[in-house]
Scaffold this motif. Structure first.
Motif, PDB file in Angstrom:
ATOM      1  N   LEU A 171       0.374  -6.276  -5.749  1.00 30.98           N
ATOM      2  CA  LEU A 171       0.028  -6.419  -4.592  1.00 30.98           C
ATOM      3  C   LEU A 171       0.953  -6.039  -3.304  1.00 30.98           C
ATOM      4  CD1 LEU A 171      -2.746  -7.348  -3.039  1.00 30.98           C
ATOM      5  CD2 LEU A 171      -1.541  -9.656  -3.354  1.00 30.98           C
ATOM      6  N   LEU A 172       2.073  -6.505  -3.516  1.00 31.09           N
ATOM      7  CA  LEU A 172       2.943  -6.192  -2.312  1.00 31.09           C
ATOM      8  C   LEU A 172       3.366  -4.619  -2.106  1.00 31.09           C
ATOM      9  CD1 LEU A 172       5.132  -7.631  -0.315  1.00 31.09           C
ATOM     10  CD2 LEU A 172       6.732  -7.519  -2.176  1.00 31.09           C
ATOM     11  N   ILE A 173       3.281  -4.106  -3.356  1.00 35.68           N
ATOM     12  CA  ILE A 173       3.452  -2.487  -2.996  1.00 35.68           C
ATOM     13  C   ILE A 173       2.423  -2.079  -2.602  1.00 35.68           C
ATOM     14  CG2 ILE A 173       3.948  -0.457  -4.642  1.00 35.68           C
ATOM     15  CD1 ILE A 173       5.623  -2.017  -6.553  1.00 35.68           C
ATOM     16  N   LYS A 174       1.291  -2.487  -2.826  1.00 35.21           N
ATOM     17  CA  LYS A 174       0.091  -1.937  -2.336  1.00 35.21           C
ATOM     18  C   LYS A 174      -0.047  -2.164  -0.734  1.00 35.21           C
ATOM     19  CE  LYS A 174      -2.937  -1.934  -6.268  1.00 35.21           C
ATOM     20  NZ  LYS A 174      -4.398  -2.404  -6.852  1.00 35.21           N
ATOM     21  N   GLU A 175       0.437  -3.285  -0.386  1.00 35.34           N
ATOM     22  CA  GLU A 175       0.516  -3.684   1.207  1.00 35.34           C
ATOM     23  C   GLU A 175       1.535  -2.718   1.942  1.00 35.34           C
ATOM     24  OE1 GLU A 175      -0.788  -8.446   0.858  1.00 35.34           O
ATOM     25  OE2 GLU A 175       1.437  -7.818   1.290  1.00 35.34           O
ATOM     26  N   GLU A 176       2.650  -2.663   1.193  1.00 33.50           N
ATOM     27  CA  GLU A 176       3.584  -1.677   1.715  1.00 33.50           C
ATOM     28  C   GLU A 176       3.192  -0.287   1.893  1.00 33.50           C
ATOM     29  OE1 GLU A 176       7.393  -2.023   0.122  1.00 33.50           O
ATOM     30  OE2 GLU A 176       7.656  -4.008   0.199  1.00 33.50           O
ATOM     31  N   ILE A 177       2.432   0.061   0.875  1.00 29.13           N
ATOM     32  CA  ILE A 177       1.926   1.605   1.047  1.00 29.13           C
ATOM     33  C   ILE A 177       0.770   1.651   2.109  1.00 29.13           C
ATOM     34  CG2 ILE A 177       0.432   3.099  -0.443  1.00 29.13           C
ATOM     35  CD1 ILE A 177       1.847   2.370  -2.875  1.00 29.13           C
ATOM     36  N   GLU A 178       0.056   0.850   2.101  1.00 28.00           N
ATOM     37  CA  GLU A 178      -0.984   0.722   3.126  1.00 28.00           C
ATOM     38  C   GLU A 178      -0.400   0.800   4.736  1.00 28.00           C
ATOM     39  OE1 GLU A 178      -4.853   1.104   4.688  1.00 28.00           O
ATOM     40  OE2 GLU A 178      -4.244   1.272   2.712  1.00 28.00           O
TER      41      GLU A 178
END
Length: 422
Positions: free
Chosen positions: A209-216
């Motif tokens: 979830l953290l990686i997805k937020e950084e990607i976004e």
């Protein structure tokens, strides 16, 4: 004799180069033929090309011959006089040498001159070679200064009409690469890590979830970089530079009094045509003012200047006064390069010659680039010649020359416009 054949491929324009080499090699003979042609031609054909004849003795090419002496073995087909080992007597000295052609012979046979055609431009180039306009350098600062617009690279400021699209897009692309390259590299690392975690059983959901937020967040930052910015805009830059004015006016003053016969007028016309051709090779814009005079002066067109039958007495000052009036009204010295050529047989009322000197001294010579006076006569010089000669002691932009016959026209012209020693 040995023959050498050049079998190299002819490059484009090779004949032009060879032609220029030929003209340079035989320039003295060609220039002599050109100067002779000036006096032979009619005044209407003086600016056309010319057929030049050069004596064949002047264009002989070097040839290769067998040297004297040495041991030679030759086979003579059809020999019925000698056998192997016999010695052949040497031919008489000079026998069998050369081409066997001569320039002339007592039997009426000979060889014509080599003749070739030169173009109009080549003819004029040879005609006016080593000539220049006197005093042009000294008076150049007085010319009218014009401005010419030219491309001067690119600038960051300008009007929309001058936008250079290619340069602007190139700058935009460079800016976007510089601002997003690190973010895109980081984005690729996170996407690879996310893919690896999603394919790994038991991976931490919180990390995904953290990686997805950084990607976004990175995608948003990349999208916020504008496609083009005012900083990227490049405009075509135009600047102005000073260019000297290339306009000139030539005043042709001719005496048409009763003492000027048709032959004298024809010689004057030849001189004027040479002067006109010479000036047109120097100035882009040239105007000619024709003034003819006897007791009165009048501005005329070219045809009337040379062919009118009007005649009368002689008052030279009338032409000088009219020239000064026209110059003041139409050709200010700050904007025009002014030249004048006067042709006369020297006849003038004795009381008028001092007046001519005064007009030249006070009004004309201070504003003209060059004033040339030619006197066409076989008689002794009179008062007008002497007054003009006195002006040469004070002014360096006046020249006087004497013409007796048509053959003197071109040499006198070259003397008037020869290059000055530096």
């Amino acid at each position: 004799m040995a023959n050498f054949i050049d079998r190299r491929l002819n490059a484009k324009g090779k004949s032009t180069v060879n032609r220029q080499r030929f003209i340079n090699r035989y320039k003295q003979q060609i220039k002599k033929a050109v100067s002779d042609a000036v006096t032979r031609r009619s005044v209407t054909d003086v600016d056309k090309g010319e057929k030049i004849g050069i004596p064949t003795k002047d264009i002989s090419e070097p040839s290769f011959h067998q040297g004297q002496g040495g041991v030679k073995e030759r086979v003579h087909p059809g020999n019925d006089q000698f056998t192997r080992g016999d010695k052949i007597e040497r031919p008489p000295s000079g026998g069998g040498q050369g081409s066997g052609q001569g320039d002339a012979s007592d039997s009426g046979e000979g060889q014509d001159d080599f003749v070739f055609q030169i173009s109009k431009d080549e003819y004029l180039e040879l005609l006016f070679e080593d000539l220049e306009l006197p005093n042009l350098q000294n008076n150049r600062l007085n010319k009218l200064v014009e401005y010419q617009t030219y491309r001067a690279g690119f600038t960051n400021d300008g009007v929309p009409a001058n936008i250079n699209i290619v340069r602007s897009l190139r700058s935009s692309l460079a800016r976007r690469i510089a601002m997003t390259s690190s973010k895109k590299a980081k984005l690729k690392e996170l996407q690879d890590e996310l893919e690896e975690l999603e394919n790994t059983p038991g991976a931490e959901a919180e990390r995904i979830l953290l990686i997805k937020e950084e990607i976004e967040e990175l995608k948003q930052k990349i999208d916020k970089v504008p496609f083009i910015d005012t900083f990227d805009l490049r405009y075509n830059n135009f600047a102005k530079r000073e260019i000297p004015s290339s306009q000139a006016v030539m005043f042709c003053l001719m005496d048409v009094s009763g003492s000027m016969d048709q032959a004298t007028k024809d010689m004057a016309k030849r001189f004027y045509i040479l002067l006109y051709l010479f000036l047109t090779r120097t100035y882009k814009n040239l105007e000619v003012v024709y003034i003819r005079h006897h007791t009165q002066a009048k501005e005329v067109d070219e045809h009337e200047f040379f062919y009118s039958q009007e005649t009368g007495g002689t008052i030279v000052s009338s032409a000088l006064k009219l020239m000064h009036k026209i110059q003041k009204d139409r050709y200010p010295e700050s904007e025009w390069n002014i030249y004048a050529a006067q042709a006369s047989d020297g006849d003038n009322w004795a009381d008028d010659s001092p007046g001519c000197k005064q007009i030249l001294e006070k009004q004309l010579l201070p504003v003209v680039r060059y004033f040339s006076y030619i006197e066409i006569t076989n008689r002794a010089h009179q008062t007008l010649w002497r007054e003009y000669e006195n002006l040469q002691k004070t002014f360096d932009n006046i020249a006087v020359q004497h013409i007796k016959q048509a053959e003197d026209i071109y040499p006198v012209f070259r003397e008037l416009f020869k290059k000055q020693a530096v």
